[in-house]
Design an enzyme around this catalytic site. Structure first.
Site, short mmCIF file in Angstrom:
data_model
loop_
_atom_site.label_atom_id
_atom_site.label_comp_id
_atom_site.label_asym_id
_atom_site.label_seq_id
_atom_site.Cartn_x
_atom_site.Cartn_y
_atom_site.Cartn_z
N HIS A 1 0.86 -1.19 0.00
CA HIS A 1 0.00 0.00 0.00
C HIS A 1 0.89 1.24 0.00
O HIS A 1 1.67 1.43 -0.92
CB HIS A 1 -0.95 -0.09 1.21
CG HIS A 1 -2.07 0.90 1.25
ND1 HIS A 1 -2.41 1.71 0.21
CD2 HIS A 1 -2.96 1.20 2.24
CE1 HIS A 1 -3.43 2.47 0.55
NE2 HIS A 1 -3.80 2.19 1.78
N HIS B 1 -2.30 -2.07 -9.80
CA HIS B 1 -3.28 -1.44 -8.92
C HIS B 1 -4.54 -2.28 -8.92
O HIS B 1 -4.92 -2.83 -9.94
CB HIS B 1 -3.61 -0.02 -9.40
CG HIS B 1 -4.23 0.82 -8.33
ND1 HIS B 1 -5.57 0.76 -8.04
CD2 HIS B 1 -3.69 1.72 -7.47
CE1 HIS B 1 -5.83 1.61 -7.05
NE2 HIS B 1 -4.71 2.19 -6.69
N ASP C 1 2.75 5.63 -6.74
CA ASP C 1 3.99 5.51 -5.96
C ASP C 1 5.24 5.44 -6.82
O ASP C 1 6.35 5.58 -6.30
CB ASP C 1 3.91 4.25 -5.08
CG ASP C 1 2.87 4.44 -3.99
OD1 ASP C 1 2.03 3.55 -3.81
OD2 ASP C 1 2.89 5.51 -3.37
C1 SDX Z 1 -1.41 2.26 -3.37
O1 SDX Z 1 -6.15 0.85 -3.29
C2 SDX Z 1 -5.66 2.02 -3.50
O2 SDX Z 1 -6.31 2.90 -3.98
C3 SDX Z 1 -4.20 2.19 -3.08
C4 SDX Z 1 -3.55 3.52 -3.45
C5 SDX Z 1 -4.19 4.66 -2.70
O3 SDX Z 1 -4.10 5.79 -3.18
O4 SDX Z 1 -4.69 4.45 -1.57
O5 SDX Z 1 -3.68 3.74 -4.83
C6 SDX Z 1 -2.07 3.54 -3.08
O6 SDX Z 1 -1.37 1.42 -2.48
C7 SDX Z 1 -0.88 2.01 -4.76
C8 SDX Z 1 -0.31 0.54 -4.93
C9 SDX Z 1 1.13 0.56 -4.40
N1 SDX Z 1 1.65 -0.84 -4.34
C10 SDX Z 1 2.62 -1.23 -5.16
O7 SDX Z 1 3.10 -0.55 -6.07
C11 SDX Z 1 3.13 -2.65 -4.86
C12 SDX Z 1 3.27 -3.42 -6.16
N2 SDX Z 1 1.90 -3.68 -6.69
C13 SDX Z 1 1.31 -4.95 -6.36
O8 SDX Z 1 1.66 -5.51 -5.16
C14 SDX Z 1 -0.16 -5.05 -6.77
O9 SDX Z 1 -0.26 -4.55 -8.02
C15 SDX Z 1 -1.22 -4.40 -5.90
C16 SDX Z 1 -1.12 -4.85 -4.48
C17 SDX Z 1 -1.11 -2.91 -5.95
C18 SDX Z 1 -2.59 -4.81 -6.46
O10 SDX Z 1 -2.66 -6.19 -6.31
P1 SDX Z 1 -3.97 -7.02 -6.80
O11 SDX Z 1 -5.00 -6.14 -7.34
O12 SDX Z 1 -4.34 -7.92 -5.68
O13 SDX Z 1 -3.41 -7.82 -8.04
P2 SDX Z 1 -2.70 -9.21 -7.93
O14 SDX Z 1 -1.67 -9.17 -6.84
O15 SDX Z 1 -3.74 -10.26 -7.88
O16 SDX Z 1 -1.91 -9.27 -9.32
C19 SDX Z 1 -2.50 -9.78 -10.51
C20 SDX Z 1 -1.34 -10.37 -11.29
C21 SDX Z 1 -0.57 -11.43 -10.52
O17 SDX Z 1 0.10 -12.24 -11.50
P3 SDX Z 1 -0.55 -13.70 -11.88
O18 SDX Z 1 -0.97 -14.35 -10.59
O19 SDX Z 1 -1.70 -13.36 -12.77
O20 SDX Z 1 0.57 -14.42 -12.59
O21 SDX Z 1 -0.38 -9.32 -11.57
C22 SDX Z 1 0.85 -9.65 -10.92
C23 SDX Z 1 0.52 -10.66 -9.83
O22 SDX Z 1 1.66 -11.46 -9.54
N3 SDX Z 1 1.33 -8.39 -10.33
C24 SDX Z 1 2.58 -7.97 -10.43
C25 SDX Z 1 2.58 -6.71 -9.80
N4 SDX Z 1 1.35 -6.43 -9.34
C26 SDX Z 1 0.57 -7.49 -9.68
N5 SDX Z 1 3.69 -8.54 -10.96
C27 SDX Z 1 4.82 -7.80 -10.89
N6 SDX Z 1 4.91 -6.58 -10.29
C28 SDX Z 1 3.81 -6.01 -9.76
N7 SDX Z 1 3.88 -4.80 -9.17
#
Ligand code: SDX
Length: 460
Positions: A287, A327, A383
């Site tokens: 997050h 996201h 971010d």
């Molecule tokens: C914020 O919710 C909000 O609004 C949050 C926010 C706010 O203003 O409050 O916008 C602020 O928290 C922004 C997000 C910051 N986090 C990151 O940058 C961390 C990296 N991102 C991920 O951890 C992820 O994208 C999330 C947590 C942000 C979202 O995760 P989801 O929606 O649960 O998606 P998922 O984990 O199920 O991913 C779907 C697929 C998966 O691959 P497969 O299982 O299909 O093979 O995408 C892949 C994930 O492994 N994936 C990534 C990835 N994010 C998702 N692979 C590589 N790098 C990434 N960053």
């Protein structure tokens, strides 16, 4: 022709159809209302309407199962609208791009809370009230000095905000509008002071008190950076950048930390404790902690020529995630990331492009053309570039999420107050699908329940 304001939209849900369900276990049919809300036409069914679906009268009834609330609306809200497919973000209907360009953080904080832009008179009073509540009790200084020199500032900030509730016991009167207002003013006013004190403690520098002649952002920078000079002169490029970054980070509807504030606030605890819960949720690397992890990731990559190998490692699924990408809602470019990237260009035009920015640009270039990311709709989020700007202002990496928390406090407070005023809301208490053992008799495997006791164990 004055500034014609549209009439505030109704928060009432309207029936737009029915969902006809047939339970194959009983061959019974049910009809559940489909509800539609707001100008964007979000639709939902009431989860409680499924409880009538049973195979026998003494059954609890059908629940909806939704880990991580991927498809569950926990509330009605009029504060922030996001369209993840189109990359749209609006606060109370105003596009984030226009607010970032023309507004100030305190005008946005008022808008998020009250739903309308403030008049000059309202704004002047709001700025005055917040300016004259920036001091914290001297005991808070002692409290913060109890932390180790290398304590993470998010841990300090979370603790300090929770501690504030002990200084304002009247904040427990959450149904008293006046007590609610002063608590909101105090939190908006004191978060920058606490954040700056955390920074100064870790740096081993004396705390700098608020300067009431300065604007909200200038005062924050003064409390962070002032040394022996009598009056702090902030870099106007940094002031503008921080004002915009605070606006961009102010709210984001039902994200993890806003949901935490709503859930904790639903127990009717005071707002200081509820906001501390939001800070704790934001601290997580998935997050708000992501902006700190982005910089650590860039440092680990070390050079532009290592980017391709790093990306392959991410794609292998065994390596780290590409922090700052992806996201839960945005399946296109996070509109905030576009604004932050433009801001980064302006800041770096002034201080010079550095190796880290080049690595970030290369990461983005490769990721946006690589099917692994494109197929998963992984784009830069807010971010990704934010950390580079904070670092250019010489903020330490572990302080980035503190800056996010200062800004997001405005959104959390608006969400908290909207929850309190929502007649449909009550204490948050989800159900579960129990998958544990059925009843079984207790038979301990122990011969002694008190192995460390000096005297013989009492007879069982
Ligand atoms: C914020 O919710 C909000 O609004 C949050 C926010 C706010 O203003 O409050 O916008 C602020 O928290 C922004 C997000 C910051 N986090 C990151 O940058 C961390 C990296 N991102 C991920 O951890 C992820 O994208 C999330 C947590 C942000 C979202 O995760 P989801 O929606 O649960 O998606 P998922 O984990 O199920 O991913 C779907 C697929 C998966 O691959 P497969 O299982 O299909 O093979 O995408 C892949 C994930 O492994 N994936 C990534 C990835 N994010 C998702 N692979 C590589 N790098 C990434 N960053």
């Amino acid at each position: 022709m004055g500034n014609t304001q549209p009439t505030p939209p109704s928060s009432e849900l309207r029936e737009t159809g029915t969902l006809d369900i047939k339970d194959s276990r009983t061959s019974k049919s049910y009809s559940v209302k489909i509800l539609e809300g707001g100008v964007e036409g979000d639709t939902a069914v009431r989860a409680m309407d499924f409880r009538q679906i049973k195979t026998s009268p003494d059954e609890f009834g059908l629940m909806t199962y939704d880990p991580a609330f991927m498809n569950t609306a926990s509330c009605k809200s009029a504060i922030t609208f996001i369209d993840g497919e189109k990359g749209i973000l609006r606060y109370r209907g105003y596009p984030i791009e226009q607010l970032a360009e023309k507004s100030t953080f305190l005008e946005v904080a008022w808008l998020l809370r009250h739903g309308e832009l403030p008049t000059q008179g309202e704004y002047d009073q709001w700025v005055h009230d917040i300016t004259y509540h920036t001091y914290v009790h001297e005991n808070i200084k002692t409290f913060l000095q109890g932390f180790r020199y290398d304590a993470h500032p998010m841990s300090m900030l979370c603790s300090a905000v929770a501690a504030l509730s002990s200084f304002y016991p009247e904040a427990k009167q959450i149904h008293d509008p006046e007590q609610r207002n002063i608590a909101i003013v105090r939190l908006l006013a004191k978060l920058p002071t606490l954040a700056a004190f955390c920074y100064r403690h870790v740096k081993g520098l004396p705390f700098i008190y608020p300067d009431n002649d300065l604007s909200y952002v200038e005062n924050f920078l003064s409390m962070v950076a002032r040394m022996s000079e009598s009056k702090y002169e902030a870099n106007p490029v940094f002031v503008k950048a921080l004002e915009i970054l605070f606006i961009l980070h102010a709210d984001h509807e039902q994200n993890c930390s806003a949901s935490a504030v709503r859930a904790v606030g639903s127990s009717q605890v005071d707002p200081f404790s509820a906001i501390a819960a939001g800070i704790a949720a934001l601290y997580g690397p998935l997050h708000g902690g992501a902006n700190e992890q982005v910089l650590r990731m860039i440092k680990e990559i070390g050079d532009k020529k290592n980017v391709a190998a790093f990306i392959e490692n991410v794609k292998s699924g065994k390596g780290a995630k590409l922090m700052g990408f992806g996201h839960r809602v945005y399946k296109s470019y996070d509109p905030r990331a576009k604004i932050v990237k433009k801001l980064a260009d302006e800041v770096f035009a002034q201080i010079g492009v550095d190796k880290d920015l080049e690595i970030a640009l290369e990461l983005e270039r490769i990721a946006l053309s690589d099917d692994y990311f494109v197929s998963r709709k992984l784009y830069p989020n807010v971010d990704f570039y934010t950390g580079l700007i904070y670092r250019s202002m010489a903020f330490p990496t572990d302080f980035f999420t503190v800056l996010f928390a200062v800004a997001r406090t405005s959104g959390w407070l608006a969400q908290w107050e909207e929850m309190l005023n929502d007649k449909e809301q009550k204490i948050a208490r989800p159900r579960q699908i129990y998958v544990g053992y059925g009843e079984r008799p207790f038979k301990s495997k122990l011969t002694n329940h008190f192995p460390n006791a000096k005297k013989p164990a009492p007879a069982k």
